[in-house]
Design a protein around this motif. Structure first.
Motif, PDB file in Angstrom:
ATOM      1  N   ASN A 187      -7.357  -2.755   5.592  1.00 52.60           N
ATOM      2  CA  ASN A 187      -7.406  -2.962   3.712  1.00 52.60           C
ATOM      3  C   ASN A 187      -9.133  -1.609   3.323  1.00 52.60           C
ATOM      4  O   ASN A 187      -9.404  -1.351   3.390  1.00 52.60           O
ATOM      5  CB  ASN A 187      -8.398  -4.024   3.950  1.00 52.60           C
ATOM      6  CG  ASN A 187      -7.447  -5.245   3.288  1.00 52.60           C
ATOM      7  OD1 ASN A 187      -7.287  -5.812   2.699  1.00 52.60           O
ATOM      8  ND2 ASN A 187      -7.247  -5.705   5.088  1.00 52.60           N
ATOM      9  N   LEU A 195      -7.658   4.032  -1.335  1.00 47.35           N
ATOM     10  CA  LEU A 195      -5.446   4.260  -1.920  1.00 47.35           C
ATOM     11  C   LEU A 195      -6.929   3.624  -3.297  1.00 47.35           C
ATOM     12  O   LEU A 195      -6.120   3.708  -4.362  1.00 47.35           O
ATOM     13  CB  LEU A 195      -5.085   3.306  -1.789  1.00 47.35           C
ATOM     14  CG  LEU A 195      -4.277   3.816  -0.777  1.00 47.35           C
ATOM     15  CD1 LEU A 195      -3.576   3.000  -0.304  1.00 47.35           C
ATOM     16  CD2 LEU A 195      -2.863   5.017  -1.479  1.00 47.35           C
ATOM     17  N   GLU A 196      -7.115   1.903  -4.277  1.00 47.61           N
ATOM     18  CA  GLU A 196      -7.488   1.435  -5.046  1.00 47.61           C
ATOM     19  C   GLU A 196      -8.971   2.300  -5.730  1.00 47.61           C
ATOM     20  O   GLU A 196      -8.730   2.814  -6.850  1.00 47.61           O
ATOM     21  CB  GLU A 196      -8.487   0.774  -4.746  1.00 47.61           C
ATOM     22  CG  GLU A 196      -7.672  -0.824  -4.165  1.00 47.61           C
ATOM     23  CD  GLU A 196      -8.195  -2.013  -3.742  1.00 47.61           C
ATOM     24  OE1 GLU A 196      -7.649  -2.747  -4.058  1.00 47.61           O
ATOM     25  OE2 GLU A 196      -9.489  -2.080  -3.476  1.00 47.61           O
ATOM     26  N   LEU A 199       1.031  -1.347  -0.002  1.00 47.92           N
ATOM     27  CA  LEU A 199      -0.161   0.348   0.031  1.00 47.92           C
ATOM     28  C   LEU A 199       0.922   1.308   0.041  1.00 47.92           C
ATOM     29  O   LEU A 199       0.202   2.481  -0.094  1.00 47.92           O
ATOM     30  CB  LEU A 199      -1.096  -0.528   1.425  1.00 47.92           C
ATOM     31  CG  LEU A 199      -1.787  -0.922   1.255  1.00 47.92           C
ATOM     32  CD1 LEU A 199      -3.686  -1.688   2.025  1.00 47.92           C
ATOM     33  CD2 LEU A 199      -2.318  -1.605  -0.180  1.00 47.92           C
ATOM     34  N   ARG A 248       3.495   6.051   6.007  1.00 51.08           N
ATOM     35  CA  ARG A 248       3.140   6.599   4.393  1.00 51.08           C
ATOM     36  C   ARG A 248       2.373   8.313   4.251  1.00 51.08           C
ATOM     37  O   ARG A 248       1.578   8.554   4.710  1.00 51.08           O
ATOM     38  CB  ARG A 248       1.808   5.540   3.387  1.00 51.08           C
ATOM     39  CG  ARG A 248       1.414   5.982   2.537  1.00 51.08           C
ATOM     40  CD  ARG A 248       0.120   6.156   1.724  1.00 51.08           C
ATOM     41  NE  ARG A 248      -0.235   6.537   0.813  1.00 51.08           N
ATOM     42  CZ  ARG A 248       0.003   6.497  -0.483  1.00 51.08           C
ATOM     43  NH1 ARG A 248      -0.013   4.401  -0.840  1.00 51.08           N
ATOM     44  NH2 ARG A 248      -0.993   6.549  -1.585  1.00 51.08           N
ATOM     45  N   LYS A 303      -7.035   0.590   2.087  1.00 50.89           N
ATOM     46  CA  LYS A 303      -6.918   0.035   0.895  1.00 50.89           C
ATOM     47  C   LYS A 303      -7.264   0.190  -0.607  1.00 50.89           C
ATOM     48  O   LYS A 303      -7.535   1.042  -1.182  1.00 50.89           O
ATOM     49  CB  LYS A 303      -6.509  -1.002   0.502  1.00 50.89           C
ATOM     50  CG  LYS A 303      -5.616  -1.928  -0.647  1.00 50.89           C
ATOM     51  CD  LYS A 303      -5.353  -4.030  -0.448  1.00 50.89           C
ATOM     52  CE  LYS A 303      -5.467  -4.733  -1.731  1.00 50.89           C
ATOM     53  NZ  LYS A 303      -5.408  -5.547  -2.176  1.00 50.89           N
TER      54      LYS A 303
END
Length: 462
Positions: A136, A142-143, A57, A78, A139
């Motif tokens: 997730n 981010l997707e 990620l 991040r 995630k």
């Protein structure tokens, strides 16, 4: 690029079976931090599972250690823009002992097993399932958006079930590295299975031993009964002096002077429900005039965890030489933990029990914490979860149990917001630990929505 799309990505992760596959693999790792034989598995959990997940990620990961810790820590970050808000995530990959032989027929702590609307296995709720849901959720954002829109830091420890040794010192040593605006993490249960919940801290916990050692060895009760003091009787009376027959605490240093108005207001619509497998509440137990929710989340409680005198397995006709009990005080903000044992000693002396020895049974004392329910971050999180679920979330000023939350609030100076993905009847720390699948799916959507909103709006307005 929409909020609904991010939530759909999170739900798709569940609906396609990928979440179940990931969780099954994690459950199969016996990360018992209380078992020295499992030490190699603690590091393996971080290196073979968590590091690849977070690096995938876009997180930069590093392993941290401390001499006091039971296992390593994984730190990941991040940083998209130093000017953006930063969230701090936390989870623990260690689990309580499996208790393999005590699970129901056909179930194992190290195999994810589906029965009806539940998944069984050690760690599905405490805490592997919960931090995997949150990661997730990141995630899914981010997707959808290609970026978070905020900075994220994550810390996963492997010793929480052993009292988080070394975590406090690690946070003191890396205070600047861990700097953030708010902790958003998941542990513990919801108020009930159906209602999304936020809690803002935790009750503190002090565990201590009471003992009386009257003499060496037992003596025949026919020859000596009536002229030798019975430590079991003395200890029973000493414990009885601490609380009323209905459990009301009688040591004034152990209870708050009041239930704050903001706490009472937050708990006004909260109803404790352990589900069909949960115990029946005893309405006349504890502090008079408080609702069950106020008792658990706004007040203090005293319990005797274990008692022993003589040889219970093979009783003999003898006056026992000693008696022992392990006790625990769960306490809220406003109670001085350093005064718990001194005030108990003073109380026992006044009551005529100077022979009772009082000793802390573990070095670690969990401190009580509570973020202000009126804080702007709290209102923001409640609004986000309500928007995702269409439900009014329960707001608990603190968890009834204990977490190392003071490390985050006091040492790192973070606001602390916990969004649990479990429920009171989940059997954590017991055989047959389980996760209702509806909570897991809803939790994935909630966290995706929460992270999406943070990336859209930044810091909540004052």
């Amino acid at each position: 690029m929409t909020r609904a799309k991010a939530i759909a990505h999170a739900h798709d992760y569940f609906d396609t079976g990928r979440f179940r596959d990931d969780l099954s693999r994690l459950v199969a790792m016996p990360t018992e931090s209380q078992n020295p034989d499992r030490a190699p598995v603690l590091g393996e959990y971080l290196e073979t599972e968590m590091r690849p997940l977070l690096e995938g990620l876009g997180f930069t990961c590093r392993t941290l250690t401390h001499a006091k810790a039971r296992g390593p820590f994984l730190y990941a970050e991040r940083i998209e823009d130093p000017a953006l808000p930063t969230i701090f995530g936390y989870g623990h990959g260690d689990v309580i002992r499996g208790l393999d032989a005590q699970w129901s027929e056909g179930l194992s702590p190290w195999t994810l097993t589906e029965r009806g609307d539940r998944w069984y296995g050690r760690g599905v709720v405490d805490n592997k399932g919960q931090h995997v849901i949150n990661i997730n959720g990141l995630k899914a954002v981010l997707e959808t958006r290609g970026k978070l829109g905020f900075n994220a830091k994550y810390l996963i420890e492997m010793g929480e079930e052993s009292g988080s040794p070394g975590l406090r010192e690690l946070c003191q040593d890396h205070k600047e590295l861990f700097a953030a605006d708010v902790l958003i993490a998941s542990d513990g249960p919801r108020l009930n299975a159906e209602r999304p919940t936020i809690f803002l801290g935790s009750r503190g916990g002090v565990t201590f031993d009471l003992s009386i050692n009257a003499r060496d060895g037992g003596h025949h009760s026919g020859n000596w009964g009536g002229i030798l003091s019975d430590p079991a009787i003395q200890l029973a009376h000493a414990i009885a002096s601490i609380v009323s027959p209905t459990g009301q605490i009688r040591i004034h240093e152990w209870v708050p002077t009041e239930l704050p108005a903001a706490v009472r207001e937050a708990l006004a619509d909260c109803e404790i429900d352990g589900g069909p497998d949960g115990p029946t509440i005893d309405p006349d137990w504890g502090e008079p005039g408080l609702s069950p929710a106020e008792q658990v989340f706004g007040w203090c409680s005293f319990d005797v965890l274990a008692m022993k005198s003589g040889v219970p397995e093979t009783p003999v006709n003898a006056v026992p030489p000693s008696a022992w009990a392990r006790c625990q005080l769960r306490y809220v903000v406003g109670i001085d933990p350093n005064e718990v044992l001194p005030s108990l000693r003073r109380h026992l002396a006044r009551q005529g029990f100077p022979m009772v020895d009082v000793r802390l049974s573990r070095d670690e004392i969990f401190h009580a914490t509570r973020l202000d329910p009126e804080d702007r971050w709290v209102k923001w999180a409640l609004a986000s979860i309500a928007s995702t679920t269409g439900k009014k979330p329960a707001l608990l000023p603190n968890l009834g149990g204990s977490l190392p939350n003071d490390i985050f609030s006091d040492i790192l100076g973070l606001r602390t917001i916990w969004v649990p993905h479990s429920y009171p009847g989940c059997s954590q720390h017991a055989p047959d630990e389980h996760l209702p699948v509806a909570i897991a799916r809803e939790g994935l959507g909630m966290m995706a929505g929460l992270y999406w909103d943070l990336g859209e709006s930044g810091r909540p307005a004052v």
